[in-house]
Every structure is written in structure tokens, then in C-alpha cells.
Motif scaffolding. Structure first.
Motif, PDB file in Angstrom:
ATOM      1  N   ILE A   1      62.671   8.713  47.586  1.00 33.19           N
ATOM      2  CA  ILE A   1      63.694   7.685  47.359  1.00 33.19           C
ATOM      3  C   ILE A   1      64.573   7.540  48.598  1.00 33.19           C
ATOM      4  N   LEU A   2      64.918   8.658  49.225  1.00 36.09           N
ATOM      5  CA  LEU A   2      65.726   8.614  50.446  1.00 36.09           C
ATOM      6  C   LEU A   2      64.968   7.924  51.584  1.00 36.09           C
ATOM      7  N   ILE A   3      63.689   8.229  51.737  1.00 36.52           N
ATOM      8  CA  ILE A   3      62.876   7.582  52.776  1.00 36.52           C
ATOM      9  C   ILE A   3      62.829   6.079  52.545  1.00 36.52           C
ATOM     10  N   VAL A   4      62.627   5.662  51.298  1.00 35.66           N
ATOM     11  CA  VAL A   4      62.564   4.227  50.975  1.00 35.66           C
ATOM     12  C   VAL A   4      63.922   3.574  51.195  1.00 35.66           C
TER      13      VAL A   4
ATOM     14  N   TRP B   1      55.216  -4.038  57.601  1.00 31.69           N
ATOM     15  CA  TRP B   1      54.046  -3.152  57.702  1.00 31.69           C
ATOM     16  C   TRP B   1      54.174  -2.234  58.910  1.00 31.69           C
ATOM     17  N   ILE B   2      54.596  -2.781  60.018  1.00 32.70           N
ATOM     18  CA  ILE B   2      54.785  -1.964  61.226  1.00 32.70           C
ATOM     19  C   ILE B   2      55.911  -0.965  61.006  1.00 32.70           C
ATOM     20  N   LEU B   3      56.997  -1.413  60.396  1.00 32.24           N
ATOM     21  CA  LEU B   3      58.113  -0.513  60.114  1.00 32.24           C
ATOM     22  C   LEU B   3      57.678   0.622  59.201  1.00 32.24           C
ATOM     23  N   ALA B   4      56.899   0.319  58.166  1.00 34.18           N
ATOM     24  CA  ALA B   4      56.424   1.373  57.249  1.00 34.18           C
ATOM     25  C   ALA B   4      55.572   2.383  58.004  1.00 34.18           C
ATOM     26  N   PHE B   5      54.708   1.892  58.892  1.00 36.59           N
ATOM     27  CA  PHE B   5      53.885   2.800  59.694  1.00 36.59           C
ATOM     28  C   PHE B   5      54.763   3.682  60.583  1.00 36.59           C
ATOM     29  N   LEU B   6      55.741   3.083  61.252  1.00 30.75           N
ATOM     30  CA  LEU B   6      56.622   3.846  62.132  1.00 30.75           C
ATOM     31  C   LEU B   6      57.451   4.871  61.363  1.00 30.75           C
ATOM     32  N   MET B   7      57.903   4.487  60.170  1.00 31.03           N
ATOM     33  CA  MET B   7      58.731   5.396  59.368  1.00 31.03           C
ATOM     34  C   MET B   7      57.935   6.568  58.794  1.00 31.03           C
ATOM     35  N   ILE B   8      56.627   6.427  58.681  1.00 34.26           N
ATOM     36  CA  ILE B   8      55.837   7.491  58.071  1.00 34.26           C
ATOM     37  C   ILE B   8      55.334   8.494  59.107  1.00 34.26           C
TER      38      ILE B   8
ATOM     39  N   PRO C   1      57.095  10.517  61.187  1.00 38.82           N
ATOM     40  CA  PRO C   1      57.742  11.837  61.060  1.00 38.82           C
ATOM     41  C   PRO C   1      57.252  12.653  59.855  1.00 38.82           C
ATOM     42  N   PRO C   2      57.137  12.064  58.642  1.00 38.58           N
ATOM     43  CA  PRO C   2      56.603  12.872  57.540  1.00 38.58           C
ATOM     44  C   PRO C   2      55.173  13.376  57.793  1.00 38.58           C
ATOM     45  N   ILE C   3      54.363  12.585  58.478  1.00 40.49           N
ATOM     46  CA  ILE C   3      53.016  13.057  58.807  1.00 40.49           C
ATOM     47  C   ILE C   3      53.112  14.246  59.758  1.00 40.49           C
ATOM     48  N   LEU C   4      53.951  14.135  60.770  1.00 42.34           N
ATOM     49  CA  LEU C   4      54.101  15.222  61.746  1.00 42.34           C
ATOM     50  C   LEU C   4      54.763  16.467  61.149  1.00 42.34           C
ATOM     51  N   LEU C   5      55.484  16.293  60.046  1.00 42.95           N
ATOM     52  CA  LEU C   5      56.076  17.451  59.369  1.00 42.95           C
ATOM     53  C   LEU C   5      55.021  18.421  58.849  1.00 42.95           C
ATOM     54  N   TYR C   6      53.782  17.962  58.757  1.00 44.94           N
ATOM     55  CA  TYR C   6      52.690  18.846  58.336  1.00 44.94           C
ATOM     56  C   TYR C   6      52.708  20.149  59.135  1.00 44.94           C
ATOM     57  N   PHE C   7      52.899  20.031  60.437  1.00 49.55           N
ATOM     58  CA  PHE C   7      52.768  21.187  61.322  1.00 49.55           C
ATOM     59  C   PHE C   7      53.863  22.231  61.101  1.00 49.55           C
TER      60      PHE C   7
ATOM     61  N   HIS D   1      49.816  10.006  53.254  1.00 48.20           N
ATOM     62  CA  HIS D   1      51.087   9.444  53.691  1.00 48.20           C
ATOM     63  C   HIS D   1      50.940   8.022  54.224  1.00 48.20           C
ATOM     64  N   LEU D   2      49.813   7.702  54.833  1.00 51.53           N
ATOM     65  CA  LEU D   2      49.585   6.316  55.258  1.00 51.53           C
ATOM     66  C   LEU D   2      49.463   5.388  54.048  1.00 51.53           C
ATOM     67  N   LEU D   3      48.769   5.833  53.019  1.00 55.11           N
ATOM     68  CA  LEU D   3      48.684   5.043  51.788  1.00 55.11           C
ATOM     69  C   LEU D   3      50.065   4.888  51.148  1.00 55.11           C
ATOM     70  N   TYR D   4      50.842   5.943  51.194  1.00 52.83           N
ATOM     71  CA  TYR D   4      52.227   5.914  50.706  1.00 52.83           C
ATOM     72  C   TYR D   4      53.016   4.827  51.444  1.00 52.83           C
ATOM     73  N   ALA D   5      52.884   4.782  52.781  1.00 48.61           N
ATOM     74  CA  ALA D   5      53.588   3.774  53.579  1.00 48.61           C
ATOM     75  C   ALA D   5      53.123   2.367  53.231  1.00 48.61           C
ATOM     76  N   LEU D   6      51.816   2.196  53.046  1.00 47.39           N
ATOM     77  CA  LEU D   6      51.291   0.882  52.674  1.00 47.39           C
ATOM     78  C   LEU D   6      51.837   0.436  51.323  1.00 47.39           C
ATOM     79  N   LEU D   7      51.943   1.367  50.399  1.00 51.66           N
ATOM     80  CA  LEU D   7      52.476   1.049  49.079  1.00 51.66           C
ATOM     81  C   LEU D   7      53.942   0.635  49.165  1.00 51.66           C
TER      82      LEU D   7
END
Length: 141
Positions: free
Chosen positions: A63-66, A84-91, A93-99, A125-131
Motif C-alpha cells: 500500500i505504501l509503494i502504491v 508503465w515506465i514509472l511502475a517499472f522504475l518504482m519496482i 528497488p524492491p527487486i534489488l532488495l532480494y540481495f 515483482h514485474l507482474l506486480y508493477a504491471l498490475l
């Protein structure tokens, strides 16, 4: 906080959580466990929370990310920022948090160099961003 942040964050967060739970059940790769893991957080991480509490924490994060996504999207509509570009850019950091999440975890989660887990985490997470982008209203984008 806008109702749309709450609705979109909840729907997309449930989608991501259930998707990773299903993939974990099918593959045995602990990506869902990693998603809900907070054991590395001082004090809070020392409590053994039930799964539903960890899932609610995950939903709060979603909810905070959205909320941030929609704030940026609506704030900069006069620049015609593409949702769409913004959603990709915003996701990213969460993808990189994996590490760091995988490196800091005390629970059994995938290693920081487990490529199948990294791909599953990233795809989820990419599907999450698309949604999120699909549910966001933006007349300028």
C-alpha cells in the motif's frame, strides 16, 4: 491516504503474495518466505509472528509503494509521465532488495546468488508493477 492506494496496494500485494506462495509450493524455492521475512529487523524480527501478521506487514508495504507511485504519477501528470515506465522504475528497488534480504535472513530463504529464485522474485515483482500500472488511472499517460 487515497482509497485507490489502499485498493490497488491490497489487490496487487495479495496477487504478489499468493503468486509467490504458489510458486514456492510448486518448486520448493522459498521466495514467499523471503517476501514475508522480517527476522533481520531489530526487536520486531525476534518475535515469531504468525503468517497472517507477516502477510499484513507485506500488504502495508504494498500500500505504501502504491501510495508513492500514485503521488508521483499524479504530481507529474503535466510532464506526461508514462504510468508503465514509472511502475517499472518504482519496482527496481524492491527487486534489488532480494540481495540484502536473502543475505540478512535468518530463516531458510534462497541464497543471494540463487538464479532461479532471483528470476522468480523479479518476474513476480514485474507482474506486480504491471498490475499496479493497469489499475492506476492516468489521463496523461
Amino acid at each position: 491516504m487515497r482509497k485507490s492506494s489502499l485498493a490497488i496496494g491490497t489487490i496487487s500485494g495479495v496477487f504478489l503474495g499468493l503468486s509467490l506462495k504458489l510458486v514456492q509450493a510448486l518448486t520448493g524455492i522459498n521466495v514467499y518466505t523471503l517476501l514475508l521475512n522480517i527476522d533481520f529487523i531489530p526487536i520486531a524480527g525476534k518475535v515469531d509472528y504468525p503468517e497472517y501478521v507477516e502477510f499484513l506487514i507485506h500488504l502495508g508495504t504494498s500500500i505504501l509503494i502504491v501510495w508513492v507511485y500514485l503521488k508521483v504519477l499524479y504530481r507529474f501528470t503535466y510532464f506526461s509521465i508514462n504510468k508503465w515506465i514509472l511502475a517499472f522504475l518504482m519496482i527496481i528497488p524492491p527487486i534489488l532488495l532480494y540481495f540484502p534480504l536473502s543475505a540478512l535472513a535468518e530463516k531458510p530463504v534462497p541464497n543471494w546468488h540463487d538464479w532461479p529464485a532471483i528470476l522468480i522474485w523479479s518476474a513476480g515483482h514485474l507482474l506486480y508493477a504491471l498490475l499496479i500500472a493497469a489499475m492506476a488511472k492516468n489521463d496523461a499517460a
